[in-house]
Design an enzyme around this catalytic site. Structure first.
Site, PDB file in Angstrom:
ATOM      1  N   ASN A  33      26.000 -35.876  20.748  1.00 24.28           N
ATOM      2  CA  ASN A  33      25.353 -34.654  21.246  1.00 24.28           C
ATOM      3  C   ASN A  33      23.843 -34.648  21.064  1.00 24.28           C
ATOM      4  O   ASN A  33      23.184 -33.637  21.329  1.00 24.28           O
ATOM      5  CB  ASN A  33      25.945 -33.425  20.551  1.00 24.28           C
ATOM      6  CG  ASN A  33      27.373 -33.154  20.976  1.00 24.28           C
ATOM      7  OD1 ASN A  33      27.810 -33.616  22.027  1.00 24.28           O
ATOM      8  ND2 ASN A  33      28.111 -32.410  20.163  1.00 24.28           N
TER       9      ASN A  33
ATOM     10  N   HIS B 213      31.084 -30.741  26.545  1.00 23.03           N
ATOM     11  CA  HIS B 213      31.064 -31.165  25.138  1.00 23.03           C
ATOM     12  C   HIS B 213      31.575 -30.069  24.217  1.00 23.03           C
ATOM     13  O   HIS B 213      32.125 -30.354  23.150  1.00 23.03           O
ATOM     14  CB  HIS B 213      29.650 -31.587  24.744  1.00 23.03           C
ATOM     15  CG  HIS B 213      29.299 -32.973  25.193  1.00 23.03           C
ATOM     16  ND1 HIS B 213      28.725 -33.913  24.369  1.00 23.03           N
ATOM     17  CD2 HIS B 213      29.460 -33.583  26.388  1.00 23.03           C
ATOM     18  CE1 HIS B 213      28.543 -35.041  25.036  1.00 23.03           C
ATOM     19  NE2 HIS B 213      28.979 -34.859  26.270  1.00 23.03           N
TER      20      HIS B 213
ATOM     21  N   ARG C 121      27.203 -30.411  31.198  1.00 27.46           N
ATOM     22  CA  ARG C 121      27.544 -31.316  30.100  1.00 27.46           C
ATOM     23  C   ARG C 121      27.735 -30.547  28.799  1.00 27.46           C
ATOM     24  O   ARG C 121      28.625 -30.853  27.998  1.00 27.46           O
ATOM     25  CB  ARG C 121      26.440 -32.361  29.942  1.00 27.46           C
ATOM     26  CG  ARG C 121      26.717 -33.433  28.900  1.00 27.46           C
ATOM     27  CD  ARG C 121      25.668 -34.533  28.967  1.00 27.46           C
ATOM     28  NE  ARG C 121      25.918 -35.541  27.947  1.00 27.46           N
ATOM     29  CZ  ARG C 121      25.050 -35.874  26.992  1.00 27.46           C
ATOM     30  NH1 ARG C 121      23.862 -35.276  26.933  1.00 27.46           N
ATOM     31  NH2 ARG C 121      25.339 -36.796  26.100  1.00 27.46           N
TER      32      ARG C 121
ATOM     33  N   HIS D 117      29.203 -36.633  37.270  1.00 30.61           N
ATOM     34  CA  HIS D 117      28.092 -37.567  37.138  1.00 30.61           C
ATOM     35  C   HIS D 117      27.300 -37.698  38.433  1.00 30.61           C
ATOM     36  O   HIS D 117      26.376 -38.506  38.515  1.00 30.61           O
ATOM     37  CB  HIS D 117      28.600 -38.941  36.692  1.00 30.61           C
ATOM     38  CG  HIS D 117      29.016 -38.988  35.261  1.00 30.61           C
ATOM     39  ND1 HIS D 117      29.669 -40.066  34.691  1.00 30.61           N
ATOM     40  CD2 HIS D 117      28.882 -38.074  34.261  1.00 30.61           C
ATOM     41  CE1 HIS D 117      29.921 -39.818  33.415  1.00 30.61           C
ATOM     42  NE2 HIS D 117      29.459 -38.616  33.133  1.00 30.61           N
TER      43      HIS D 117
END
Length: 347
Positions: free
Chosen positions: A117, A89, A85, A215
């Site tokens: 975040n 990001h 992740r 996910h």
């Protein structure tokens, strides 16, 4: 790359209709050409990445990355999702330039302190890898490259795919919290918004549905999806696209104002990278609205159902390819940016 915006004001009332139309066409053409030039420049930067970039300057670099990351992942496998992740990001805001790793300063609120975040973690792993590499090859390997390689290694350590990471990224010097919300796809996004946000980064619909498969690992705070359980349209109702039995199960775990409890993204195997995510989504048990809406588009729906029916026959290969593609978004190469001595601070 730092794009500069500008504003051009023209009072078209001062021109004839034909002249005004000609000016508008010219401006549209120039804007299109500028957009294409910027896109081509980004692609040129991406193509300058290559395998073995540090072969001469830091030959044991990948081994150091793997060994150091393994110390953390072996003790806490859930970190793999956090590191994946973190890479995502980073790439979606200013490109894969390590800007998500920078700390805020007195005069600047950095990306890591942006609202989307706030739950990111894994910074200590990146810092440990950077420190280990600096001891062997000081001032050579960028934090952006380290983040890309750690994300790859973390996924492979929990039975996910392994992919070759082209390197040569350099670190950005700018990190703005204000750029996080406009660039990071929210958990409540519809399929149209998701496609637009991925396309803006040079990723297609297949990349969207494939990368959503990330996910299959990790957890989420209740606050990211409780609206689907209690107040989907503002009338105290549940999201009709969510399986009612699964919604009832989630309501037991998550009360309306609960912001602290965490729920597994892929119940039962959230620490193992597998294809179960697509089985869950096909049964209307995707945790986020952005998972559920994959059934609202013909291409993404067909991909979800195919992977669910074939036990992820092509998912791992597809994921590896899309990760390589994502890792090339807006990279800085050559003399752009810098090689940070510490990932949290500009030199």
């Amino acid at each position: 790359m730092l794009y500069t915006t500008f504003e051009l004001r023209i009072n078209f009332k001062n021109f004839s209709l034909a002249t005004a139309m000609a000016i508008k066409k010219l401006l549209s053409f120039l804007f299109l050409q500028l957009t294409l030039c910027l896109l081509l420049l980004d692609l040129t930067n991406a193509e300058s990445l290559k395998l073995g970039f540090y072969k001469k300057t830091c030959p044991n670099m990948e081994g150091i990355v793997f060994k150091t990351a393994h110390r953390y992942i072996s003790r806490a496998p859930s970190l793999a999702a956090a590191l994946l992740r973190l890479h995502f990001h980073d790439c979606f805001v200013r490109g894969c330039d390590g800007s998500v790793l920078l700390d805020s300063t007195k005069n600047n609120k950095a990306e890591k302190d942006g609202i989307p975040n706030s739950s990111l973690r894994g910074y200590d792993v990146i810092d440990a890898v950077k420190s280990a590499i600096e001891n062997k090859c000081p001032g050579v390997v960028s934090c952006a490259d380290i983040l890309a390689m750690v994300a790859r290694d973390a996924v492979s350590m929990i039975h996910g795919p392994y992919w070759d990471v082209p390197t040569g990224r350099r670190d950005g010097r700018v990190s703005l919290a204000s750029e996080t919300i406009p660039n990071l796809p929210p958990s409540f996004a519809n399929i149209t918004l998701l496609k637009q946000m991925f396309a803006a980064k040079g990723l297609n619909v297949k990349d969207l549905v494939v990368l959503s498969g990330g996910h299959t690992i990790g957890v989420s705070h209740c606050s990211s999806f409780t609206r689907r359980l209690y107040n989907f349209t503002g009338n105290g109702d549940a999201d009709p696209s969510l399986d009612p039995k699964y919604a009832a199960h989630l309501r037991v775990k998550c009360k309306p104002e609960d912001a602290n409890t965490i729920v597994e993204m892929d119940p039962g195997s959230f620490k193992t990278f597998d294809e179960d995510y697509y089985t869950l989504v096909s049964k209307r048990r995707g945790l986020f609205q952005s998972d559920a809406v994959l059934l609202n588009d013909e291409y993404t729906r067909n991909y979800v159902k195919h992977q669910a029916a074939t036990h992820g026959s092509s998912f791992t290969n597809d994921f590896a390819k899309s990760m390589v593609k994502m890792g090339k978004i807006g990279v800085l190469t050559g003399r752009a940016g810098e090689i940070r001595k510490q990932c949290a601070f500009v030199n």
